[in-house]
Every structure is written in C-alpha cells, then in structure tokens.
Design an enzyme around this catalytic site. Sequence first.
Site, PDB file in Angstrom:
ATOM      1  N   ASP A  52     -40.716  59.378  51.871  1.00  0.00           N
ATOM      2  CA  ASP A  52     -39.941  58.197  51.479  1.00  0.00           C
ATOM      3  C   ASP A  52     -40.122  57.050  52.467  1.00  0.00           C
ATOM      4  OD1 ASP A  52     -37.941  59.225  49.123  1.00  0.00           O
ATOM      5  OD2 ASP A  52     -38.420  60.815  50.549  1.00  0.00           O
ATOM      6  N   HIS A  59     -41.448  66.858  46.688  1.00  0.00           N
ATOM      7  CA  HIS A  59     -40.535  65.739  46.893  1.00  0.00           C
ATOM      8  C   HIS A  59     -39.056  66.132  46.807  1.00  0.00           C
ATOM      9  CE1 HIS A  59     -39.590  61.556  47.388  1.00  0.00           C
ATOM     10  NE2 HIS A  59     -38.879  61.514  46.263  1.00  0.00           N
ATOM     11  N   VAL A 100     -34.134  63.004  49.508  1.00  0.00           N
ATOM     12  CA  VAL A 100     -32.860  62.711  50.163  1.00  0.00           C
ATOM     13  C   VAL A 100     -33.165  61.935  51.444  1.00  0.00           C
ATOM     14  CG1 VAL A 100     -30.806  63.668  51.263  1.00  0.00           C
ATOM     15  CG2 VAL A 100     -31.739  64.743  49.197  1.00  0.00           C
ATOM     16  N   HIS A 101     -32.586  60.751  51.573  1.00  0.00           N
ATOM     17  CA  HIS A 101     -32.941  59.862  52.681  1.00  0.00           C
ATOM     18  C   HIS A 101     -32.130  60.209  53.925  1.00  0.00           C
ATOM     19  CE1 HIS A 101     -33.920  56.983  49.160  1.00  0.00           C
ATOM     20  NE2 HIS A 101     -34.883  57.877  49.332  1.00  0.00           N
ATOM     21  N   HIS A 135     -28.704  63.665  45.158  1.00  0.00           N
ATOM     22  CA  HIS A 135     -29.723  64.445  44.444  1.00  0.00           C
ATOM     23  C   HIS A 135     -29.417  65.936  44.372  1.00  0.00           C
ATOM     24  CE1 HIS A 135     -31.959  60.754  44.350  1.00  0.00           C
ATOM     25  NE2 HIS A 135     -32.072  60.709  45.665  1.00  0.00           N
TER      26      HIS A 135
END
Length: 403
Positions: free
Chosen positions: A125, A269, A307-308, A279
């Site tokens: 990401d 991902h 997931v950031h 998510h």
Amino acid sequence: MGAAFLLAFLLTTAAVYACLCAGPEQVHISLSGQNQMRVTWLTNDTGVLSIVEYGTLPGVYNYSAKGGNTSYSYLGYKSGPIYDVTIGPLDANTNYYYRCGTSGPEYKFKTPPLQFPITFAIVGDLGQTKWTNSTLQHIQQTNYDVFLLPGGLSYADTQQPLWDSFGKLVEPLASTRPWMVTEGNHETETVPIVVTEPFIAYNARWQMPFEQSGSSSNLYYSFDVTGVHIIMLGSYARNGKYSDQYEWLQADLSSVNRTRTPWILVLFHTPWYNSNAAHQGEGDEAKKAMEPLLYAAKVDVVFAGHVHAYERFTRVYMDAINPCGALHITIGDGGSPEGLSTQFLDPQPQWSLFREASFGHGELTIYNATHAHWTWHRNDDNNSVIADEVWINNLSFSSNCTK
C-alpha cells in the site's frame, strides 16, 4: 474525494506530457526466470528500439537483448509504449550497468546473491504521499536485495496519469533492485456500468514471471531466489477451492524442493488474520480454501497488506495458535492516501503479538537454511531504526512439525 482526484489528474496529466518524452523513464526491473532480469520502461518516442545494452563496467555494454513493447487505452487515456526486455544469463551478486533503447542515461542494478544471506525489503500500500516518500527514503538506507510488495501500488484508481507519476516516483529504487509485486484492490480499476478490463494498467506496466511458474495469470505466480521459494497470490483473482488459482497453488507447493529452497514465503493483499477494525473478514474465502495447503507445505511466513497499519502475529492455523502454522505479518503501511487504519479491536487477540498504526516498512534477512530475522521500521523515526523484531525458525527443520 472527487475534487482531490480531479486536481491530481490535472496536475499529473500536465507532468506526464511535460516529462514523458524520448528518453526512458519509469524504469523498473524484476526477476524473470533463472539468472535473468526483466527491464521495463516507458517513453513517448515510438521509434525507440526495444533493446537493453548491459555490462559489468560503467559505459561498457558487452551484451544486449531485444524485447517487445505494448500499450493500452483506458477511458480516453492512451499510454506511451511500454518496453519489456529480458536480459541474461546474469552472474549472482554482481553489479550491472545498462541503458534502455540504445541511448539515454545509464542505470545500475545488483543481482541477488547465489547463497544466503539475502535481505528482502517488504511493504504494501505505497501510494504517492509524503509518507510514501519517507518509506522509500528509509528503504533506500537498507542494503536489501529484492523488494516485495503485496499489492497497493500507485493508487491511480482509474486516473491513469497517476500510474506514470508512480513509475517516476519509484524509479530510483525500482531500477536498481528487482521489484516483485502482486495486485491489490486499487489495481482492479473497474468502473460501474462502463466496460473496462480489470487490471489493464497493472498487467501492462508490471509484468511478473507468471508463465515461468506455470500460472495462467499475471495476478498470481511464484519464483525462486537464493534458497527461498516465494509465492505471490492474487486476492482479487478467483481463489476459492478448485479455482484455477487454488489448483495452481496446490501444484506449485507440491513441487517445492525444501533442500534447494528451504524457505517458503507467501504474499497477498488481503490479510487472513487481522485484529484491526478495517477490512475484517475480507480474506475469509481465500483463507478457508488455501490455508490447509499452506499448513501442509509448512509455509514459514505470510505477508499481507490492505490494512494500513502494522501487525505481527504468532504462528497460527485455523484461528488458533499453532507452532506449525505460518507466521503472519500485515505490512500495509507504506503510505496510502487513505491514511492509517487506527481502530484496533479490543481486547487484543492472543495470536496478535505487536500492532501499531504507523507508516513504515519491514526487512527480512534470511541468514541460512534455519534462521531469519524480521524487523519493522516506523517512518516517525528519522533513521531506519528497529521498532519491532523477531527471530524466525524454519518450519521444515522443526522436529515438532513432522507430518
């Protein structure tokens, strides 16, 4: 969000037409079969030859290879020619100097070592933000051999000039070490009602060695490097039981020679284990179908993005701590324009050992057939210091995990 994307579109379109010219740009390299490297670049000059000249001394090109080029159209956007040349055979652990299209600037890359140790830089990401710049600057401080990216590249999200600006942003790193990537949700680029080919930009710009691994899709593939078998799965290709991807994975894992490649890493991902509110459950279908395959093959480590935030888990299988399961790590903290995923579930599950909503990157050094060292580096630190770390033992050598 719409106004922001429009502004970005206008700005990057101006930049693209100002800079996408005769010289090569957006140069990036990737591993392509044994002792080979794929070189990809773009230019607006349709008369450029698809040739890469290379050698082991600056300015001395004793070798050359020819390739082809492609382009694509998307909602009124027309890409420049995308050149693709595979060079080799190459010596291991060697610096090569090269130029694209018989003219232009000289680039330099280093091939991975033949034997351990090997270091991977790993992050998902990325996007194109100030945090992306910080992540790339920290990675540049690392003496890594291969870059692994589990989805989330340009965040173009249908605004195609952002693919061009991303290519230029990462070129200083991607032209010097091989980048191996797989797709995420932001690479899909489908538009409701409008007929668009999914992954059209991703597949044209970031061609991976899927055919060499027996895969029928650029969305999932595998490759070997320095004693490591790496599997890049496609979270957005069909992945249920008996899908093409499932059957390919089953065959791929059964062909692994743990004497030749004692380590197995898997990247995709959408995480299968996740204690963040973001998510939740999105990887359940793939997990239900594929986790038994990974467990039976004694996969060592699984990396995911989406997931950031950063999260490291213990070895786990079927939602329970299991010393013979894979160690899972979420590393979707490269610099997404959507910001950080700050809401973690409370209480923290027992199988979640370390979690933090900060941008950063990870480094995995595999020292030998039995031991590897993982470190995570947050961007808030000026230098690439270690914020989390763990030593990892190879499962195939564990006496407790014999079949």
